[in-house]
Design a protein around this motif. Structure first.
Motif, PDB file in Angstrom:
ATOM      1  N   ALA A 117      -4.827  -9.521  21.817  1.00 37.50           N
ATOM      2  CA  ALA A 117      -5.481  -8.424  21.095  1.00 37.50           C
ATOM      3  C   ALA A 117      -6.557  -7.743  21.935  1.00 37.50           C
ATOM      4  N   SER A 118      -7.302  -8.504  22.716  1.00 33.32           N
ATOM      5  CA  SER A 118      -8.386  -7.916  23.514  1.00 33.32           C
ATOM      6  C   SER A 118      -7.868  -6.991  24.609  1.00 33.32           C
ATOM      7  N   LEU A 119      -6.566  -7.076  24.922  1.00 35.28           N
ATOM      8  CA  LEU A 119      -5.987  -6.205  25.952  1.00 35.28           C
ATOM      9  C   LEU A 119      -5.530  -4.865  25.390  1.00 35.28           C
ATOM     10  N   ILE A 120      -5.538  -4.725  24.063  1.00 35.69           N
ATOM     11  CA  ILE A 120      -5.095  -3.480  23.443  1.00 35.69           C
ATOM     12  C   ILE A 120      -6.270  -2.507  23.405  1.00 35.69           C
ATOM     13  N   GLY A 121      -6.160  -1.407  24.088  1.00 33.23           N
ATOM     14  CA  GLY A 121      -7.232  -0.404  24.081  1.00 33.23           C
ATOM     15  C   GLY A 121      -7.790  -0.077  25.437  1.00 33.23           C
ATOM     16  N   PRO A 122      -8.292  -1.074  26.190  1.00 37.54           N
ATOM     17  CA  PRO A 122      -8.833  -0.759  27.511  1.00 37.54           C
ATOM     18  C   PRO A 122      -7.812  -0.016  28.368  1.00 37.54           C
ATOM     19  N   GLY A 123      -8.284   1.049  29.025  1.00 39.00           N
ATOM     20  CA  GLY A 123      -7.401   1.872  29.832  1.00 39.00           C
ATOM     21  C   GLY A 123      -6.831   3.058  29.076  1.00 39.00           C
ATOM     22  N   GLN A 124      -7.159   3.160  27.768  1.00 33.88           N
ATOM     23  CA  GLN A 124      -6.683   4.266  26.953  1.00 33.88           C
ATOM     24  C   GLN A 124      -7.876   5.072  26.436  1.00 33.88           C
ATOM     25  N   LYS A 125      -7.641   6.345  26.163  1.00 35.31           N
ATOM     26  CA  LYS A 125      -8.665   7.128  25.498  1.00 35.31           C
ATOM     27  C   LYS A 125      -8.803   6.642  24.061  1.00 35.31           C
ATOM     28  N   ARG A 126      -9.953   6.958  23.444  1.00 31.76           N
ATOM     29  CA  ARG A 126     -10.286   6.361  22.154  1.00 31.76           C
ATOM     30  C   ARG A 126      -9.199   6.581  21.106  1.00 31.76           C
ATOM     31  N   ALA A 127      -8.708   7.797  20.949  1.00 31.83           N
ATOM     32  CA  ALA A 127      -7.712   8.086  19.921  1.00 31.83           C
ATOM     33  C   ALA A 127      -6.440   7.279  20.152  1.00 31.83           C
ATOM     34  N   GLN A 128      -6.003   7.203  21.399  1.00 35.30           N
ATOM     35  CA  GLN A 128      -4.800   6.444  21.712  1.00 35.30           C
ATOM     36  C   GLN A 128      -5.027   4.953  21.501  1.00 35.30           C
ATOM     37  N   ALA A 129      -6.211   4.459  21.877  1.00 40.26           N
ATOM     38  CA  ALA A 129      -6.525   3.041  21.677  1.00 40.26           C
ATOM     39  C   ALA A 129      -6.467   2.684  20.199  1.00 40.26           C
ATOM     40  N   LEU A 130      -7.057   3.527  19.353  1.00 40.11           N
ATOM     41  CA  LEU A 130      -7.042   3.263  17.910  1.00 40.11           C
ATOM     42  C   LEU A 130      -5.617   3.295  17.363  1.00 40.11           C
ATOM     43  N   ALA A 131      -4.812   4.215  17.860  1.00 42.74           N
ATOM     44  CA  ALA A 131      -3.422   4.290  17.399  1.00 42.74           C
ATOM     45  C   ALA A 131      -2.651   3.020  17.768  1.00 42.74           C
ATOM     46  N   LEU A 132      -2.875   2.519  18.978  1.00 40.72           N
ATOM     47  CA  LEU A 132      -2.202   1.296  19.411  1.00 40.72           C
ATOM     48  C   LEU A 132      -2.659   0.101  18.585  1.00 40.72           C
ATOM     49  N   LEU A 133      -3.946   0.038  18.283  1.00 39.86           N
ATOM     50  CA  LEU A 133      -4.460  -1.059  17.463  1.00 39.86           C
ATOM     51  C   LEU A 133      -3.893  -0.998  16.049  1.00 39.86           C
ATOM     52  N   GLU A 134      -3.769   0.189  15.507  1.00 38.84           N
ATOM     53  CA  GLU A 134      -3.176   0.315  14.173  1.00 38.84           C
ATOM     54  C   GLU A 134      -1.704  -0.105  14.195  1.00 38.84           C
ATOM     55  N   THR A 135      -1.011   0.209  15.281  1.00 38.46           N
ATOM     56  CA  THR A 135       0.376  -0.243  15.413  1.00 38.46           C
ATOM     57  C   THR A 135       0.439  -1.762  15.400  1.00 38.46           C
ATOM     58  N   ALA A 136      -0.461  -2.397  16.144  1.00 40.54           N
ATOM     59  CA  ALA A 136      -0.502  -3.864  16.171  1.00 40.54           C
ATOM     60  C   ALA A 136      -0.822  -4.421  14.789  1.00 40.54           C
ATOM     61  N   ARG A 137      -1.780  -3.782  14.095  1.00 44.17           N
ATOM     62  CA  ARG A 137      -2.148  -4.263  12.748  1.00 44.17           C
ATOM     63  C   ARG A 137      -0.963  -4.166  11.791  1.00 44.17           C
ATOM     64  N   SER A 138      -0.169  -3.124  11.904  1.00 48.43           N
ATOM     65  CA  SER A 138       0.966  -2.941  10.995  1.00 48.43           C
ATOM     66  C   SER A 138       2.029  -4.018  11.176  1.00 48.43           C
TER      67      SER A 138
END
Length: 742
Positions: free
Chosen positions: A582-603
């Motif tokens: 989980a901690s690897l999801i987001g770094p290296g992405q812009k904020r909007a894209q990071a949040l979208a990826l995290l929401e995908t993981a949550r789903s």
């Protein structure tokens, strides 16, 4: 890279001309600008420095993509303040993502260097790229602006925790809390912190005295208490080695027949580890302690003492090495595993000194103990090892009783039995049979072996051919070589000719090779065609998706990794890997894209706001912490229902305690016996600490909702730790660092 960051190891002094050139290289700083990408080669001893100008309240995100070399990235403010060390667990390939918020304008410095110069034998490459440079948002600014206030609140909370320690009933929990509090308090009140460390050591000694050898849990409890005592002493040693050594000696258990054998070896090894820390200020004292230890036998930390003395006093180091050599020459290697480990360490570390210039043994430490052994002593050790191992019966095993060892950084690692001798980064000697040791000797000494013992290489080959199973191992190695150095088609043809008992493992090796090369379709096809059992095939395919997802994450391809996780058959399987990455999801992405990826993981974890299993609970907690980097409100939304669920589980566990469950001892949750409730409590406290970086008060209020006082205390400790040492719990590459300009 390791899960925990290690301190840098000292470099050997290079030739004057090379040192001067390297110093000039390090002094040159390259200026970075938005949109810039830099590709460079970097060697084991090189350090590259860059500067970038930031305005007030500006956010910077950049990435260092590693290619064939394990790197660490350090960032400094315009005033020289360290803003963190960035080190992700992805080895020598993949990204190091870095994000900072510059609270004050000026030139920020970025330093790129090998993580462990001592273990690197060849150069690699990296690519540094600016991903984002913009005005910081409100959450990012809040972290920076509230640092001092958050630290003050954290310190006040820490003192409240210390005052409440006497209320903790379980001695194990009490000791652990004292140790953690002391570590956090040291920068503010050394006297009080030292007192807590001393109490921890004394408490662990007293706890050991209460243990009864006939109890079923005796070995586990003894190991834990010894570990706690060593940890506390080691923490004190980082500030005052002499005081730590005195404390260690003053808190030994009274000698008796029951604990002499169990205590002697770890005590001796750890004492010598502490002696190594004294070398810089008092090398003579280190030498005396090492010689004293040598009289009693061989300790794995003798090599550590040699390394320390090498830098502080080479003459004393050489003298100690000569005495060690003399003692080794009188030992029976297969009957003394400590002697074997020391001897092979000395051979390995000195082999490059006596090797031809064109050859460096594989895995060799090029910054070895080059001046410790004379050529005569080195050759004597090689002859000693070769003669005894050739004379030993095939497959003979020497005894390897359980004991504790100190790692290269002075940390204690417990091994109860079948200890593996460590010969440097990337090498572990599994057991100490004659054939294994001969293979190691051949590898370390190489082409110089025949000049030391004429016909030595041929004698080893003859011995190995006579060992039962060596032919099979050699054949398997040949198939492995074909897999690694041929096309997939050629490799499959070779595997088809392999004995049935080898095929499954060889096919797995070929699939792994395809995964590393990014040939996922070929790997999947290979599994589908070769594994006929449907359950085994499903397990293999699931494992393929997991391995592929991990590889994609390590390479910074988060979106692709999540697609592979989505293909796992069950939610439990998806939750398991999401909890790990989980901690690897987001770094290296812009904020909007990071949040979208995290929401995908949550789903992927379903729609319920509470967890359906312990694995899913862990994954949700990790995602809540990951969300906090971009949207703390969303992180709290995920966490807070889990607080209520944990309270319900706690009450249920209390009701069931003793009826198949054993979570509570004396009415207090045990944090040491591996029960499922404690396994949830620890990441729960950590996540609250992470969320407190963005909203201290809300995190504190949320933690106060926990019904169990002992878990509430653990959560408060997690919050205090993040306030006082914000990079202390999880990798700073996964957080926003702030840089108040002091």
């Amino acid at each position: 890279m390791r899960f925990f960051r290690s301190s840098s190891l000292p470099l050997l002094v290079l030739l004057i001309s090379l040192s001067t050139a390297n110093a000039q290289t390090q002094a040159t700083q390259t200026t970075l600008e938005q949109g810039s990408t830099i590709e460079r080669a970097i060697g084991p001893t090189e350090t590259h420095a860059y500067t970038i100008a930031l305005r007030d309240a500006q956010y910077l995100q950049f990435v260092v993509n590693q290619h064939g070399i394990d790197l660490i990235v350090r960032v400094f403010s315009p005033t020289g303040k360290s803003l963190g060390e960035f080190d992700s667990p992805n080895g020598a390939e993949g990204p190091e993502n870095v994000s900072i918020v510059g609270m004050a304008g000026g030139d920020y410095r970025i330093v790129v260097a090998p993580l462990e110069p001592k273990s690197i034998t060849k150069a690699g490459r990296y690519e540094l790229k600016i991903l984002e440079l913009r005005e910081a948002n409100d959450q990012e600014l809040k972290i920076g602006k509230s640092e001092e206030a958050r630290k003050a609140k954290g310190l006040a909370l820490l003192n409240d925790i210390i005052d409440s320690i006497p209320e903790i009933r379980q001695p194990q929990t009490r000791m652990r809390v004292k140790l953690q509090c002391a570590n956090l308090l040291w920068s503010f009140d050394e006297k009080k912190a030292a007192k807590l460390l001393t109490e921890t050591v004394t408490d662990s000694r007293d706890y050991l005295l209460t243990l009864k050898p006939d109890e079923e849990t005796y070995d586990e409890a003894q190991q834990w208490a010894m570990q706690m005592r060593f940890e506390a002493v080691q923490n004190l040693a980082s500030h005052d080695p002499e005081a730590a050594l005195s404390l260690l000696r003053s808190t030994r258990r009274p000698a008796n027949a029951e604990n002499d054998r169990r205590d002697e070896e770890p005590e001796r090894q750890f004492e010598l580890s502490l002696a190594s820390k004294i070398a810089e200020k008092n090398p003579k004292r280190t030498f005396e302690l090492a010689e004293e230890s040598l009289k009693d036998g061989f300790s794995s930390t003798l090599i550590q003492a040699l390394e320390s003395l090498k830098n502080a006093n080479p003459e004393l180091a050489s003298s100690l090495a000569k005495d060690i050599t003399a003692k080794l020459l009188s030992e029976n290697l297969l009957r003394n595993h400590q002697a074997t480990d020391i001897l092979f360490n000395l051979i390995r570390k000195n082999s490059s000194s006596f090797s031809p210039p064109e050859r460096t043994p594989s895995g060799s430490d090029t910054k070895a103990i080059v001046s410790f052994l004379s050529g005569e002593d080195y050759r004597a050790l090689v002859r000693k090892a070769l003669s005894e191992l050739l004379a030993a019966p095939a497959n003979e095993q020497g005894p390897r009783p359980g004991y504790a060892v100190a790692d290269e950084k002075g940390g204690i690692v417990f091994m109860l039995d079948n200890l593996a001798g460590s010969y440097g980064p990337g090498f572990m000697m599994k057991g100490n049979s004659a054939e294994v040791l001969l293979m190691n000797l051949k590898e370390f000494v190489g082409s110089q072996l025949d000049s030391i013992v004429p016909g030595g290489t041929a004698a080893i080959e003859k011995k190995l051919k006579g060992v039962r199973g060596s032919a099979e191992r050699q054949k398997f190695a040949e198939y492995e070589n074909t897999i690694n150095n041929s096309s997939s088609d050629v490799a499959r043809e070779a595997i088809a000719q392999a004995p049935p008992e080898m095929k499954e493992e060889l096919l797995q090796r070929l699939a792994e090779r395809n995964i590393r090369a990014g040939n996922y379709v070929q790997a999947k096809q290979l599994i589908a065609e070769t594994i006929t059992d449907p359950r085994a095939r499903r397990r293999a395919l699931n494992n393929l998706e997991r391995q592929t997802a991990q590889t994609e994450f390590n390479q910074g391809r988060t979106e692709e990794a999540l697609k592979h996780i989505a293909k796992l058959a069950t939610m439990e399987e998806r939750a398991q890997i999401l909890g790990e990455i989980a901690s690897l999801i987001g770094p290296g992405q812009k904020r909007a894209q990071a949040l979208a990826l995290l929401e995908t993981a949550r789903s992927m974890l379903g729609t319920s706001i509470q967890a359906e299993s312990q694995t899913q609970m862990h994954a949700l907690l990790q995602l809540a912490g990951a969300f906090s980097r971009y949207d703390s409100k969303r992180g709290f939304e995920i966490l807070e229902p889990l607080i209520d669920q944990f309270n319900d589980l706690s009450q249920a566990a209390k009701t069931m305690n003793g009826f198949g469950l054993q979570c509570f001892i004396g009415g207090e949750l045990s944090m040491q016996n591996g029960n499922s409730l404690a396994n949830i409590a620890n990441p729960l406290a950590t996540t609250l600490g992470i969320l407190s970086l963005t909203d201290f008060d809300r995190a504190k209020t949320t933690s106060d909702r926990l019904l169990l006082p002992e878990i509430k205390l653990a959560a408060h400790l997690g919050i205090a730790q993040q306030a006082i040492m914000p990079n202390g719990i999880y990798s700073p590459s996964a957080v926003y660092l702030n840089s108040l300009n002091r």
